[in-house]
Design a protein around this motif. Sequence first.
Motif, PDB file in Angstrom:
ATOM      1  N   CYS A 142      12.984  38.470  28.451  1.00 38.65           N
ATOM      2  CA  CYS A 142      14.117  38.418  29.390  1.00 38.65           C
ATOM      3  C   CYS A 142      14.844  39.754  29.425  1.00 38.65           C
ATOM      4  O   CYS A 142      15.283  40.235  28.388  1.00 38.65           O
ATOM      5  CB  CYS A 142      15.096  37.310  28.981  1.00 38.65           C
ATOM      6  N   PRO A 143      14.960  40.362  30.568  1.00 41.08           N
ATOM      7  CA  PRO A 143      15.630  41.665  30.639  1.00 41.08           C
ATOM      8  C   PRO A 143      17.136  41.574  30.364  1.00 41.08           C
ATOM      9  O   PRO A 143      17.784  42.586  30.165  1.00 41.08           O
ATOM     10  CB  PRO A 143      15.359  42.125  32.070  1.00 41.08           C
ATOM     11  N   TYR A 144      17.682  40.377  30.394  1.00 40.95           N
ATOM     12  CA  TYR A 144      19.142  40.236  30.283  1.00 40.95           C
ATOM     13  C   TYR A 144      19.571  39.517  29.005  1.00 40.95           C
ATOM     14  O   TYR A 144      20.736  39.183  28.840  1.00 40.95           O
ATOM     15  CB  TYR A 144      19.684  39.497  31.511  1.00 40.95           C
ATOM     16  N   ASP A 145      18.620  39.226  28.114  1.00 38.77           N
ATOM     17  CA  ASP A 145      18.932  38.599  26.823  1.00 38.77           C
ATOM     18  C   ASP A 145      19.677  37.282  26.990  1.00 38.77           C
ATOM     19  O   ASP A 145      20.761  37.082  26.452  1.00 38.77           O
ATOM     20  CB  ASP A 145      19.749  39.584  25.961  1.00 38.77           C
ATOM     21  N   ILE A 146      19.102  36.378  27.774  1.00 38.91           N
ATOM     22  CA  ILE A 146      19.790  35.126  28.083  1.00 38.91           C
ATOM     23  C   ILE A 146      19.305  33.906  27.281  1.00 38.91           C
ATOM     24  O   ILE A 146      20.122  33.167  26.756  1.00 38.91           O
ATOM     25  CB  ILE A 146      19.683  34.830  29.604  1.00 38.91           C
ATOM     26  N   PRO A 147      17.991  33.659  27.172  1.00 39.71           N
ATOM     27  CA  PRO A 147      17.575  32.371  26.582  1.00 39.71           C
ATOM     28  C   PRO A 147      17.997  32.248  25.120  1.00 39.71           C
ATOM     29  O   PRO A 147      17.995  33.233  24.377  1.00 39.71           O
ATOM     30  CB  PRO A 147      16.042  32.402  26.686  1.00 39.71           C
ATOM     31  N   ARG A 148      18.387  31.015  24.732  1.00 39.74           N
ATOM     32  CA  ARG A 148      18.726  30.749  23.329  1.00 39.74           C
ATOM     33  C   ARG A 148      18.018  29.460  22.932  1.00 39.74           C
ATOM     34  O   ARG A 148      17.996  28.485  23.704  1.00 39.74           O
ATOM     35  CB  ARG A 148      20.247  30.567  23.159  1.00 39.74           C
ATOM     36  N   ARG A 149      17.480  29.435  21.711  1.00 39.63           N
ATOM     37  CA  ARG A 149      16.760  28.249  21.241  1.00 39.63           C
ATOM     38  C   ARG A 149      17.691  27.375  20.427  1.00 39.63           C
ATOM     39  O   ARG A 149      18.400  27.871  19.543  1.00 39.63           O
ATOM     40  CB  ARG A 149      15.560  28.672  20.393  1.00 39.63           C
ATOM     41  N   ASN A 150      17.711  26.094  20.756  1.00 39.54           N
ATOM     42  CA  ASN A 150      18.451  25.131  19.953  1.00 39.54           C
ATOM     43  C   ASN A 150      17.563  24.780  18.759  1.00 39.54           C
ATOM     44  O   ASN A 150      16.534  24.130  18.924  1.00 39.54           O
ATOM     45  CB  ASN A 150      18.771  23.888  20.793  1.00 39.54           C
ATOM     46  N   GLU A 151      17.954  25.248  17.582  1.00 45.04           N
ATOM     47  CA  GLU A 151      17.086  25.099  16.410  1.00 45.04           C
ATOM     48  C   GLU A 151      16.908  23.628  16.032  1.00 45.04           C
ATOM     49  O   GLU A 151      15.890  23.258  15.453  1.00 45.04           O
ATOM     50  CB  GLU A 151      17.635  25.903  15.220  1.00 45.04           C
ATOM     51  N   GLN A 152      17.886  22.788  16.333  1.00 37.87           N
ATOM     52  CA  GLN A 152      17.757  21.363  15.998  1.00 37.87           C
ATOM     53  C   GLN A 152      16.746  20.680  16.920  1.00 37.87           C
ATOM     54  O   GLN A 152      15.819  20.028  16.469  1.00 37.87           O
ATOM     55  CB  GLN A 152      19.106  20.638  16.119  1.00 37.87           C
ATOM     56  N   SER A 153      16.925  20.840  18.221  1.00 32.97           N
ATOM     57  CA  SER A 153      16.076  20.114  19.172  1.00 32.97           C
ATOM     58  C   SER A 153      14.791  20.860  19.472  1.00 32.97           C
ATOM     59  O   SER A 153      13.827  20.266  19.969  1.00 32.97           O
ATOM     60  CB  SER A 153      16.847  19.879  20.474  1.00 32.97           C
ATOM     61  N   GLY A 154      14.789  22.166  19.185  1.00 35.50           N
ATOM     62  CA  GLY A 154      13.635  22.984  19.533  1.00 35.50           C
ATOM     63  C   GLY A 154      13.604  23.394  20.997  1.00 35.50           C
ATOM     64  O   GLY A 154      12.723  24.133  21.424  1.00 35.50           O
ATOM     65  N   LEU A 155      14.571  22.936  21.788  1.00 35.09           N
ATOM     66  CA  LEU A 155      14.575  23.260  23.225  1.00 35.09           C
ATOM     67  C   LEU A 155      15.128  24.669  23.455  1.00 35.09           C
ATOM     68  O   LEU A 155      16.000  25.133  22.731  1.00 35.09           O
ATOM     69  CB  LEU A 155      15.433  22.261  23.998  1.00 35.09           C
ATOM     70  N   LEU A 156      14.589  25.286  24.485  1.00 36.95           N
ATOM     71  CA  LEU A 156      15.112  26.576  24.926  1.00 36.95           C
ATOM     72  C   LEU A 156      16.190  26.303  25.983  1.00 36.95           C
ATOM     73  O   LEU A 156      15.996  25.449  26.850  1.00 36.95           O
ATOM     74  CB  LEU A 156      13.967  27.409  25.511  1.00 36.95           C
ATOM     75  N   THR A 157      17.317  27.004  25.904  1.00 35.36           N
ATOM     76  CA  THR A 157      18.456  26.656  26.758  1.00 35.36           C
ATOM     77  C   THR A 157      18.973  27.864  27.537  1.00 35.36           C
ATOM     78  O   THR A 157      18.827  29.012  27.100  1.00 35.36           O
ATOM     79  CB  THR A 157      19.635  26.124  25.908  1.00 35.36           C
ATOM     80  N   LYS A 158      19.609  27.564  28.642  1.00 36.29           N
ATOM     81  CA  LYS A 158      20.340  28.565  29.450  1.00 36.29           C
ATOM     82  C   LYS A 158      20.910  27.887  30.694  1.00 36.29           C
ATOM     83  O   LYS A 158      20.703  26.679  30.901  1.00 36.29           O
ATOM     84  CB  LYS A 158      19.408  29.707  29.864  1.00 36.29           C
TER      85      LYS A 158
END
Lengths: 240, 807
Positions: free
Chosen positions: A123-139
């Motif tokens: 990601c060129p804008y450093d946006i995605p974050r991973r929810n370590e509990q659920s394993g889902l990627l969020t934004k």
Amino acid sequence: MAKAFFIDTSRCIACRGCQVACKEWHGLPAVQTRQRGTHQNPPDLNPFTYKLVRFAEGKTGAKVEWLFFPDQCHHCLEPPCRGAADSFVPDAVIVDQKTGAVLYTEKTGALTAAQCKEIQEACPYDIPRRNEQSGLLTKCDMCIDRLRADLAPMCVKTCPTGAMNFGERDQMLAMAHQRLEAVKSSHPKAQLVDADNVSVIYLVTNPGLALQRPLKQAVESYSRRELLGNLTAPFRRIAG
Amino acid sequence: MTNHWIDIKNADVVLIMGSNAAEHHPISFKWVLKAKDAGATVIHIDPKFSRTSARSDMHVPLRSGTDIPLLGGMVRHILEKGEFNREYVAQYTNASFIVGDGYDFKNGLFSGYDPAAKKYDQKKWGFALDEKGVPKRDPTLKHPRCVFQLLKKHYSRYTPEKVSSITGVSKQDLLKVYEIYGATGAPGKAGTMMYALGWTQHTVGVQNIRLAAIVQLLLGNMGAAGGGINALRGEPNVQGSTDHCILWNTLPGYLPVPTSDKATVEEYIKANTPETHDPKSVNWWSNKPKYMVSLLKAWMGEAATSENDYGFGWLPKADPGVDYSAIFLLDRMYKGRIKGGFILGHNPAQSMPNSNKVRKALEKLDWLAVAEIHNSETTDFWRRPGVDPKKIQTEVFLLPSCQRGEKDGSITNSGRWLMWHNKGIEPMGQSRSMGWMAVEIFKRVRALYAKESGAFPEQILKMDWPEVYDADGVARKINGSYTRDITVKGKQYKKGEQVESFLYLRDDGSTASLNWLYAGSYGPAGNLAKRRGLAQTSMQARIGLFPNFSWAWPVNRRILYNRASVDPNGKPFNSAKPVIAWENGKWVGDIPDGPAPPMALPGGKYPFIMQTQGMGQIFGPGRVDGPLPEHYEPAETPVKSHPFSAQLNNPCLKAAISDMDVLAKPGDPRFPFVLTTYGVTEQWCGGVDTRNTPLLLEAEPQLYVEMSPQLARLRGIGNGDPVVVESARGRVEAIAMVTVRITPFKVLGKSVHLVGMPFCFGWTTPGAGDATNRLTATVCDPNVSIPEYKACLVNVRKAEKVSELFV
């Protein structure tokens, strides 16, 4: 016709109505924060914060500048995160054809932590974050549920000053160019950020200062990924 | 606000001073930015560079407590350059009035000062009257004793050099502000002033606003679209609560509180109703008897008759000369003179100055009932850090109050718009609206009086009181109705019918109204606060006036003093943005200040109808600390002298006196820095509501102190370090926010550092920090007793360890 945001940072007063409304609409919990010598809180995007107003300040001679940047997913027209994700789990990242919204599906849960890291780095804008509990990627999901009900995204609905705008892409582009012309007289360095490549078009008045992320004030917390994020092509272009 | 939110967009210059509008009234910036889009210049004058400054064309840092020098210098500039609106000043203000021989000003003091009592004899400042009792005037403004010449002389002392030396503002910046704002004196131009607690919370608070009004009168900005004196009232109902007498010294609609030296309603009316002998002056307050008698009828109902003085004798009275404001109430509590009481929606243990003293004061009570939405530093004062709850004998009752969305009711916004809201959901748990609490508690108290009697029971037994709390019923009663069948102005009205406006209120007991200002909000046409209509004439559309959206007091007038926006023949000074105009024998546009024809026509009236003499008061003999604003330093000041006189502080300054009310000396080396306090966008006032709203606490979690990099270097403090801030009264822990947005001031040749802290954090939110107001002083303005939250003296040092903050 695809949709677009026009985010006019020259009108933002950093009231953070958008940041809070986004969390409320998505039912995201608050995280414990600390005062660290800046108003920017949470310090960065996280799995529970899709929208964050970033603060940057500086002084040239006697002139103080304080810039506000309501950060979120830029919803790229050709999203590198989808490219990266597709090689691991097809349809973990999809693009909604009607709106152009880049959406992270439940299939992101099948991605490993290492794969998520690669997607983040794409990601060129450093946006995605991973929810370590659920394993889902969020934004940010462009409030796709609201769009389908003919409602504006929550951040746009909340904004009191006209900094956040949403509509048909050509309409937003026209508005962006019109505002750029108006703003240039007082801010000669003003520019639109990657308008041709994204659905979220930012107008920034001082790109050098506005697009440092995270803030210089928290410089010790720069990670490799964030530094890389800063060095990706679109940013180099702007900074130059 | 004399004007309203939308009207800000009509300004050519927006001067934001004593306010951080973007942070505390975000919606105002919708309209400030619209003004800017249309070419307006936005100036922000404030000690720190804030989010308001970031969106302004110009930020001018000013040392807290020096607004009068800056504005006094502006008056001097305007008069020297001749930029004022001469026709307006000569015809619509008291600039032409001749001041009597008793008035004088020497060495920082006006005539009539009694140093022992710290009071003036205000009679010394009266106008010279002609044989009819009307003030003598010189419309040429040349008479040496006319207000205009006295004003000129008074502010001739406020030279840019002197102003710069005390405010810390560069001469260059001063002149730039004066030129830009002074230009709004030109015909067809308007400047608006937006202010808030940054002007009011000083020992010269009232005079700060007086001086702003003088500037606006000189420039012809009062009454105009895009002009006015605009107090940005707190979110959302500070305006409404003031209108309905939240302050001790007024009854609803700004009628004065009765005093024990006036035994009958007749004496009260005589003492409080102004008279004029000038037939062209409307002198609106001459209607006071109608409003007072209608209020008494609304309170006492059938029990109020002309024979018993409408129950005036049953009202509680204030003793003359005693100050019942919160500051002195808490002082009496600290001294053990108060046994118990109610605190409703207020958190004095955290938000009143010198809160260490307030917390001690609460311990002196036998009992305390607090109505609140959440537990607060006041509800839980008995278990605060450092005290043993077993040793505190006060019995505390907590009445859980519901939120706005859980009840019907109205708010009055800053622009005086009355807006109705419907209940969205049922109140949570056992919580109730405060209206419900008031009705039910009173009913039970009354039942006890009926059963057991007691001292002076009439006022309780005879009150006209509802059986059930009903917001709609209260709104109807505020508007008022006829108490018997009657014919008024040739029309018949039935008992119980709603009155159409305050023009129908009477002093013979035939009408009842809880607040004359709101008469007309709920007349025969129903509850106008519910209106959301957007219909307007093309003239109204030009200035963003929406007469069918909600209802504004008084009588739906949207811009106060709008008769001053037209020339004596009724022609708008600004033809592009007219507020009202006299066309074909009638007024069009906004509701004018009274129906009389323009001033120059037969039957015409002066424009400032609320002033006894009908004129905007440049010279104001009504304020206790002087008829013209003069600079005095805050009670705690970093300087030992100032360039305007030898009178360092406000000679009439009020202060609580006790062992805990300690002040630093002027220029005290122990406390070298100026502290100013304020709110933050994300926390509402004292923060009880918002600290309990996780998403807002997340955004603004802990107490901080903003300081310049220069001060941080001086004290070896890094950004984000925990620090200790100390005043003569208390000690507070905070996180250092080192920022270029605060700059040291050059004052009388020396560097003066200023720090700023929000006041919204308290110990009931774990690790967030505790009351900043443990630092501030119990000193206040002599006119209205507002405390000086905006300027006191402190020291700052790096903390070895902290106990109030999570770090």
